[in-house]
Design a protein around this motif. Structure first.
Motif, PDB file in Angstrom:
ATOM      1  N   LYS A  20      -9.221  -6.436  -2.050  1.00 12.74           N
ATOM      2  CA  LYS A  20      -7.871  -6.366  -2.608  1.00 12.74           C
ATOM      3  C   LYS A  20      -6.948  -7.347  -1.881  1.00 12.74           C
ATOM      4  CE  LYS A  20      -6.276  -2.246  -3.854  1.00 12.74           C
ATOM      5  NZ  LYS A  20      -5.821  -0.854  -3.711  1.00 12.74           N
ATOM      6  N   GLU A  21      -5.950  -7.821  -2.612  1.00 19.18           N
ATOM      7  CA  GLU A  21      -4.955  -8.730  -2.034  1.00 19.18           C
ATOM      8  C   GLU A  21      -3.959  -7.956  -1.173  1.00 19.18           C
ATOM      9  OE1 GLU A  21      -4.638 -12.134  -2.424  1.00 19.18           O
ATOM     10  OE2 GLU A  21      -6.616 -12.036  -3.368  1.00 19.18           O
ATOM     11  N   ASP A  22      -3.517  -8.592  -0.105  1.00 18.02           N
ATOM     12  CA  ASP A  22      -2.420  -8.027   0.677  1.00 18.02           C
ATOM     13  C   ASP A  22      -1.132  -8.171  -0.128  1.00 18.02           C
ATOM     14  OD1 ASP A  22      -3.988  -7.375   2.832  1.00 18.02           O
ATOM     15  OD2 ASP A  22      -3.341  -9.051   4.079  1.00 18.02           O
ATOM     16  N   THR A  23      -0.379  -7.093  -0.237  1.00 18.98           N
ATOM     17  CA  THR A  23       0.931  -7.150  -0.885  1.00 18.98           C
ATOM     18  C   THR A  23       1.926  -6.349  -0.053  1.00 18.98           C
ATOM     19  OG1 THR A  23       0.526  -5.210  -2.281  1.00 18.98           O
ATOM     20  CG2 THR A  23      -0.025  -7.346  -3.225  1.00 18.98           C
ATOM     21  N   GLU A  24       3.194  -6.670  -0.234  1.00 22.72           N
ATOM     22  CA  GLU A  24       4.247  -5.894   0.416  1.00 22.72           C
ATOM     23  C   GLU A  24       4.367  -4.580  -0.327  1.00 22.72           C
ATOM     24  OE1 GLU A  24       8.950  -6.458   1.207  1.00 22.72           O
ATOM     25  OE2 GLU A  24       7.671  -8.211   1.563  1.00 22.72           O
ATOM     26  N   ARG A  25       4.379  -3.489   0.411  1.00 21.15           N
ATOM     27  CA  ARG A  25       4.399  -2.156  -0.182  1.00 21.15           C
ATOM     28  C   ARG A  25       5.459  -1.304   0.492  1.00 21.15           C
ATOM     29  NH1 ARG A  25      -0.898  -1.132  -2.512  1.00 21.15           N
ATOM     30  NH2 ARG A  25      -2.165  -3.011  -2.394  1.00 21.15           N
ATOM     31  N   VAL A 105       2.548  -4.289   4.785  1.00 19.21           N
ATOM     32  CA  VAL A 105       1.949  -5.383   4.030  1.00 19.21           C
ATOM     33  C   VAL A 105       0.456  -5.181   4.199  1.00 19.21           C
ATOM     34  CG1 VAL A 105       1.646  -7.878   3.823  1.00 19.21           C
ATOM     35  CG2 VAL A 105       3.887  -6.944   4.439  1.00 19.21           C
ATOM     36  N   LYS A 107      -3.552  -3.930   1.940  1.00 22.93           N
ATOM     37  CA  LYS A 107      -4.433  -3.792   0.793  1.00 22.93           C
ATOM     38  C   LYS A 107      -4.368  -2.434   0.112  1.00 22.93           C
ATOM     39  CE  LYS A 107      -7.715  -6.970   2.937  1.00 22.93           C
ATOM     40  NZ  LYS A 107      -7.273  -8.135   2.195  1.00 22.93           N
ATOM     41  N   GLY A 148       4.751  -2.210  -5.013  1.00 23.54           N
ATOM     42  CA  GLY A 148       3.669  -3.049  -4.517  1.00 23.54           C
ATOM     43  C   GLY A 148       2.309  -2.559  -4.949  1.00 23.54           C
ATOM     44  N   LYS A 150      -1.635  -3.055  -6.912  1.00 26.96           N
ATOM     45  CA  LYS A 150      -2.192  -3.266  -8.252  1.00 26.96           C
ATOM     46  C   LYS A 150      -1.573  -2.347  -9.300  1.00 26.96           C
ATOM     47  CE  LYS A 150      -6.701  -2.931 -10.492  1.00 26.96           C
ATOM     48  NZ  LYS A 150      -8.107  -2.675 -10.242  1.00 26.96           N
TER      49      LYS A 150
END
Length: 160
Positions: A20-25, A105, A107, A148, A150
């Motif tokens: 999975k991509e790292d995203t800000e959450r 930040v 996955k 943040g 998916k």
């Protein structure tokens, strides 16, 4: 139906999030603890014998957020980049409302950390005040916002 946390033998597993991509959450959770008027007044006056109830509950909530993967079986350990807890004393409703905001930040999401922070903050208030009020009730712990990842954003409309 395919279960994400069950392996081929039908036993529990932790989901692999490595691809999975790292995203800000960010996540926000709320809850309340109801109590007698005397208990709220003593918290406000600082006369609970165990000390400053809300300061200790704030630290307890943050520690709870940081400990989430140790108490929730399938939770991934994540780097929490921020955790803040706010309290609102409601003398009319005889309760203290609790709000926890958590950030990372990474996955995987941070909702469980926000929910755990609220829960532990409420339990800390209970622990510190139980000598004067064993009838306190913890209620309405819920996720109210998540961003943040998916699955995208979530927002619950809540009247407190």
């Amino acid at each position: 139906m395919e279960f994400t946390h069950i392996n081929e033998q039908g036993r529990a597993k932790m989901v692999d999030v490595s691809k999975k991509e790292d995203t800000e959450r960010e996540a926000v959770a709320i809850g309340s603890i109801h109590m007698k008027r005397e208990t709220i007044e003593r918290i406000m006056e600082g006369t609970i014998k165990k000390g400053d109830v809300l300061s200790v509950a704030q630290v307890g909530g943050i520690m709870g957020a940081k400990s989430t993967p140790n108490i929730i079986p399938m939770c991934h350990p994540i780097n929490i980049s921020g955790c803040d807890i706010a309290f609102k004393i409601d003398l009319e409703g005889l309760k203290i409302d609790i709000e926890a905001k958590t950030k990372t930040v990474g996955k995987t999401g941070i909702e469980m950390e926000a929910l755990t922070a609220v829960s532990v903050a409420a339990l800390t208030i209970y622990d510190m005040c139980k000598a004067v009020d064993r009838e306190m009730t913890i209620s309405n712990i819920m996720l109210v916002k998540k961003s943040g990842g998916k699955s995208g954003d979530f927002q619950r409309n809540v009247d407190r």
